[in-house]
Motif scaffolding. Structure first.
Motif, PDB file in Angstrom:
ATOM      1  N   PHE A 441       0.788  -1.223   0.000  1.00  0.00           N
ATOM      2  CA  PHE A 441       0.000   0.000   0.000  1.00  0.00           C
ATOM      3  C   PHE A 441       0.827   1.282   0.000  1.00  0.00           C
ATOM      4  CE2 PHE A 441      -2.759  -3.190   2.059  1.00  0.00           C
ATOM      5  CZ  PHE A 441      -3.796  -3.173   1.142  1.00  0.00           C
ATOM      6  N   LEU A 442       2.114   1.205   0.346  1.00  0.00           N
ATOM      7  CA  LEU A 442       2.920   2.419   0.380  1.00  0.00           C
ATOM      8  C   LEU A 442       4.077   2.369  -0.611  1.00  0.00           C
ATOM      9  CD1 LEU A 442       3.078   3.023   4.242  1.00  0.00           C
ATOM     10  CD2 LEU A 442       1.562   4.082   2.555  1.00  0.00           C
ATOM     11  N   GLN A 451      -7.452   3.106  -4.278  1.00  0.00           N
ATOM     12  CA  GLN A 451      -6.054   3.464  -4.061  1.00  0.00           C
ATOM     13  C   GLN A 451      -5.487   4.188  -5.269  1.00  0.00           C
ATOM     14  OE1 GLN A 451      -3.534   0.084  -3.419  1.00  0.00           O
ATOM     15  NE2 GLN A 451      -1.825   1.296  -2.621  1.00  0.00           N
ATOM     16  N   LEU A 452      -5.848   3.729  -6.453  1.00  0.00           N
ATOM     17  CA  LEU A 452      -5.380   4.380  -7.677  1.00  0.00           C
ATOM     18  C   LEU A 452      -5.949   5.787  -7.795  1.00  0.00           C
ATOM     19  CD1 LEU A 452      -3.734   4.071 -10.260  1.00  0.00           C
ATOM     20  CD2 LEU A 452      -5.745   3.036 -11.345  1.00  0.00           C
ATOM     21  N   VAL A 656      -1.748   0.353 -15.372  1.00  0.00           N
ATOM     22  CA  VAL A 656      -1.076   0.156 -14.088  1.00  0.00           C
ATOM     23  C   VAL A 656      -1.248  -1.308 -13.700  1.00  0.00           C
ATOM     24  CG1 VAL A 656      -0.983   0.808 -11.672  1.00  0.00           C
ATOM     25  CG2 VAL A 656      -1.512   2.540 -13.406  1.00  0.00           C
ATOM     26  N   ARG A 657      -0.142  -2.031 -13.575  1.00  0.00           N
ATOM     27  CA  ARG A 657      -0.197  -3.462 -13.269  1.00  0.00           C
ATOM     28  C   ARG A 657      -0.554  -3.677 -11.796  1.00  0.00           C
ATOM     29  NH1 ARG A 657       2.128  -7.981 -15.801  1.00  0.00           N
ATOM     30  NH2 ARG A 657       1.314  -9.848 -14.762  1.00  0.00           N
ATOM     31  N   TYR A 658      -1.559  -4.468 -11.564  1.00  0.00           N
ATOM     32  CA  TYR A 658      -2.063  -4.738 -10.218  1.00  0.00           C
ATOM     33  C   TYR A 658      -0.963  -5.351  -9.339  1.00  0.00           C
ATOM     34  CZ  TYR A 658      -4.958  -6.758  -6.515  1.00  0.00           C
ATOM     35  OH  TYR A 658      -5.508  -7.098  -5.309  1.00  0.00           O
ATOM     36  N   GLN A 663       3.904   2.905  -6.432  1.00  0.00           N
ATOM     37  CA  GLN A 663       3.124   4.140  -6.417  1.00  0.00           C
ATOM     38  C   GLN A 663       3.954   5.337  -6.869  1.00  0.00           C
ATOM     39  OE1 GLN A 663       1.068   4.560  -2.638  1.00  0.00           O
ATOM     40  NE2 GLN A 663       0.889   2.331  -2.435  1.00  0.00           N
ATOM     41  N   SER A 664       5.223   5.348  -6.517  1.00  0.00           N
ATOM     42  CA  SER A 664       6.073   6.463  -6.948  1.00  0.00           C
ATOM     43  C   SER A 664       6.242   6.465  -8.469  1.00  0.00           C
ATOM     44  CB  SER A 664       7.440   6.369  -6.268  1.00  0.00           C
ATOM     45  OG  SER A 664       8.083   5.143  -6.576  1.00  0.00           O
ATOM     46  N   ASP A 665       6.343   5.266  -9.063  1.00  0.00           N
ATOM     47  CA  ASP A 665       6.472   5.199 -10.520  1.00  0.00           C
ATOM     48  C   ASP A 665       5.192   5.671 -11.204  1.00  0.00           C
ATOM     49  OD1 ASP A 665       9.015   4.273 -10.251  1.00  0.00           O
ATOM     50  OD2 ASP A 665       8.544   2.175 -10.671  1.00  0.00           O
TER      51      ASP A 665
END
Length: 704
Positions: A441-442, A451-452, A656-658, A663-665
């Motif tokens: 998650f982080l 989240q997305l 976005v691959r699950y 997240q930074s990318d």
């Protein structure tokens, strides 16, 4: 249980399965560290002694024994005894009795830094300062013992830890014995200190008593005439005469002794003989004079002179011894005279008291007698109390006693292997799950549409594509659009198409160019591009799919063809022919969509080819002849090619691959897209390979 709760539980379980490798690695590392610690840890044994403290005051010389006071006073006494047991005095004596300064366990040891220095060949000085040795050993001993009261009882436990079970028991018993011995010594010291204080008072009282007695005698001596007239007895006169005679003789003897001692100190032999009148001294004096006369005619340094001087020294020594013996006789005679003087004074005083005295004389004598009686009573009381204290000092007993000696334990108290392994397992699982959540998650990938949406605050999240299972005859997930049109996968693609069409309806008139990209590679963008192209083709649209990933094309693999020429070759050498009728252009056999293929990886920079007139003319020509153009572009972060394609796009889809894309990318890729696209062009994000919506729990993967 609601549907939302069921989904959350499944999502958590799915996350834990994905992160199982991280969890297992964490568990193995923590358990391994715990096992290493247990393997290298030294076993510690704990032994315990039990002390009972009696709060009552003990006095063996008293018939009545003092019972304990209030409970608060008793508690204060027990707590005080606990602190005394912890004191440095008990600690240091225990340390000295057991010789712990030289002990391998408690004595000074080299630090880790010193061991490292020795390992590399650097000399290390051993601690020789006694203060440092004592401080180091006492601190280790203090850390190894635990002294505390046992609940609200009168019991104190002394626990000692050591690597040796016998030493642990010895430390606990020694500390208890030292404490009890010091308790007795403290009582004895207190009694003797009180005695010393009384001794000074006794000396003062004795002086006062002697002074009062002397005052009575002085009064009689100073008033002899008046007393003789008032008493008027022959006995008084006789005693007075005897007293004067004895006093005169005593004074003469004192004078004789003082004169003789002075003559002896000055070695005045003539005066000494005259004062003492001793025949033995006279004989020795004659011998001394004879030897001195013989010395006068003897050559200096001769043997005769040496012998004569030795004889003279012997005679002088004998004379000193005879003088000392004479002094003893004179002093004994003086003592007898002084005793006789005291006896006569007492008799005279009694005779005075028997007489018919005047009131003034009686008043003076009564006052002197009262002072003498008071001084005598004070002296007697003080002397009696001092004797009591001396007796108490000899029969003191401790208020505490050792009721249970410490015994060597059979099993170590530390480390507790079962407890450590259990805690390590719990800690390892907690760390593993915690790292799994952090990674999920982080730090790690994205696992939900919500989240997305929280990450892409300015973009549009248009849906997710479920993870599916392929058959052996299917080349990629794009085949499902044709083979299984009613599957959840196909429905998710139609939903994506509908969302894009709603946005493009008011912004694009005619052909729309849709760019499909991702932040990193292996996120499923190529499969998503092909699936979306077939979805549009099934809807009756004239579709062109361009494999714009010049560096690493993959559409030909998904379609199962191998062209002789690729899109990169066309852009590098257009040959003057602007029509796309060369071998890199094919028609999809399953959807009739047109596809511009790539052939192999590029060995030259490709971003400049996307800025040539050939590429621009191709875009213009395709817009005139197609309804939808879908461009499969390279990922945003590794290369810059997609930035030049983004300026031609009317809509941009970011895959976005699950659970994989960090997240930074995602944030960084989105920022680059925002900077590269036209101002009114929307960016749509798709959660690709979503496992939470999969129809089965098997994990499969596919390549672009």
């Amino acid at each position: 249980m609601t549907e939302t709760e069921t989904v959350d539980i499944r999502g958590i379980l799915s996350m834990l399965r994905r992160q199982m490798r991280l969890i297992l690695i964490s568990v193995v590392i923590v358990i391994g560290l715990a096992l290493m610690y247990l393997f290298n840890a030294t076993s510690i044994y704990t032994s315990q002694a039990l002390i009972y403290v009696d709060p009552s005051k003990k006095d063996l010389l008293s018939v009545e024994q003092f019972a304990s006071g209030s409970s608060s006073a008793d508690n204060s006494k027990i707590d005080s005894e606990v602190e005394i047991l912890r004191s440095n005095r008990v600690l240091f004596e225990t340390m000295n009795l057991m010789g712990l300064i030289k002990d391998d366990e408690f004595g000074p040891q080299l630090s880790r830094i010193d061991h490292i220095k020795l390992a590399v060949g650097i000399e290390v000085e051993s601690p020789n300062d006694p203060k440092v040795l004592v401080a180091s050993t006492s601190q280790k001993l203090r850390n190894s013992v635990d002294i505390r009261r046992k609940g609200l009882t009168y019991l104190i436990t002394v626990s000692a830890n050591s690597e040796n079970p016998e030493k642990a028991a010895e430390i606990a018993n020694t500390m208890a014995e030292v404490y009890i011995r010091q308790q007795i010594a403290s009582k004895v010291e207190s009694a003797l200190a009180s005695r010393d204080v009384l001794q000074a008072q006794i000396d003062t009282a004795r002086s006062g008593l002697a002074q009062s007695e002397a005052s009575f005698n002085t009064f009689i001596t100073d008033n002899l005439t008046r007393l003789e007239a008032e008493v008027g007895t022959e006995r008084f006169t006789e005693l007075q005469s005897q007293l004067e005679s004895v006093r005169t003789e005593t004074l003469q003897t004192q004078t004789q002794i003082a004169s003789a001692r002075t003559a002896l100190d000055e070695m005045n032999w003539d005066t000494l003989l005259e004062t003492l009148s001793s025949d033995a001294l006279s004989a020795l004096e004659r011998q001394r004079v004879a030897l001195e006369q013989r010395l006068q005619g003897t050559p200096e340094g001769s043997d005769e002179e040496i012998n004569l001087r030795a004889g003279l020294l012997t005679i002088q020594t004998n004379m000193e011894q005879q003088a000392q013996a004479a002094f003893g006789s004179l002093e004994q005679s003086l003592a007898l005279k002084e005793d006789s003087l005291d006896e006569l004074q007492g008799s005279l005083r009694n005779e005075v008291l028997k007489g018919d005295l005047s009131p003034d004389t009686l008043a003076s004598i009564f006052s002197l007698q009262q002072e003498s009686d008071i001084s005598q009573r004070q002296y007697s009381n003080l002397l009696s109390r001092m004797r009591d204290l001396e007796a108490q000092a000899m029969v003191q007993v401790a208020d505490s006693r050792l009721v249970s000696e410490a015994l060597p334990p059979n099993f170590p108290s530390a480390p507790n292997r079962k407890m450590i392994l259990a805690l390590a397992m719990v800690l390892a699982t907690g760390i593993g799950v915690g790292l799994a959540f952090i990674n999920e998650f982080l730090v790690g990938g994205i696992t939900s549409l919500s989240q997305l949406r929280n990450i892409i605050t300015t973009g549009v999240v248009i849906g997710s594509v479920p993870k599916v299972v392929l058959t052996d005859t299917q080349l990629g997930v794009g085949d499902l659009v044709i083979d299984e049109p009613m599957s959840s996968f196909s429905e998710s693609l139609r939903r994506i198409r509908a969302n894009i069409d709603q946005e493009l309806r008011d912004t694009v008139d005619g052909c729309a160019i849709i760019m499909v990209t991702s932040a990193n590679s292996n996120e499923g963008k190529s499969s998503l591009s092909l699936s979306l192209a077939r979805t549009y083709a099934n809807a009756g649209k004239n579709v062109l799919l361009i494999d714009g990933d010049l560096r690493k094309p993959s559409q030909h693999k998904l379609l199962g063809v191998q062209p002789n020429e690729g899109f990169l070759d066309y852009l590098s050498n257009p040959g003057g022919d602007s029509d796309i009728d060369r071998s890199f252009y094919i028609t999809d056999s399953k959807s009739r969509a047109g596809v511009i293929l790539g052939r192999g990886q590029a060995d030259v920079p490709t971003d400049q080819l996307l800025q040539t007139e050939t590429f621009l003319n191709l875009m213009k020509s395709a817009r005139k002849n197609m309804d939808i153009i879908i461009i499969d572009t390279p990922p945003m972060l590794p290369v810059v090619d997609a930035r030049y394609i983004a300026q031609h796009a009317d809509a941009i889809i970011m895959a976005v691959r699950y659970g994989m894309t960090s997240q930074s990318d995602v944030r960084e890729g989105f920022v680059q897209l925002e900077a590269a696209k036209r101002s009114k062009v929307s960016i749509y994000t798709v959660l690709n390979c979503d496992e939470t919506k999969a129809t089965d729990n098997a994990y499969y993967s596919y390549n672009e």
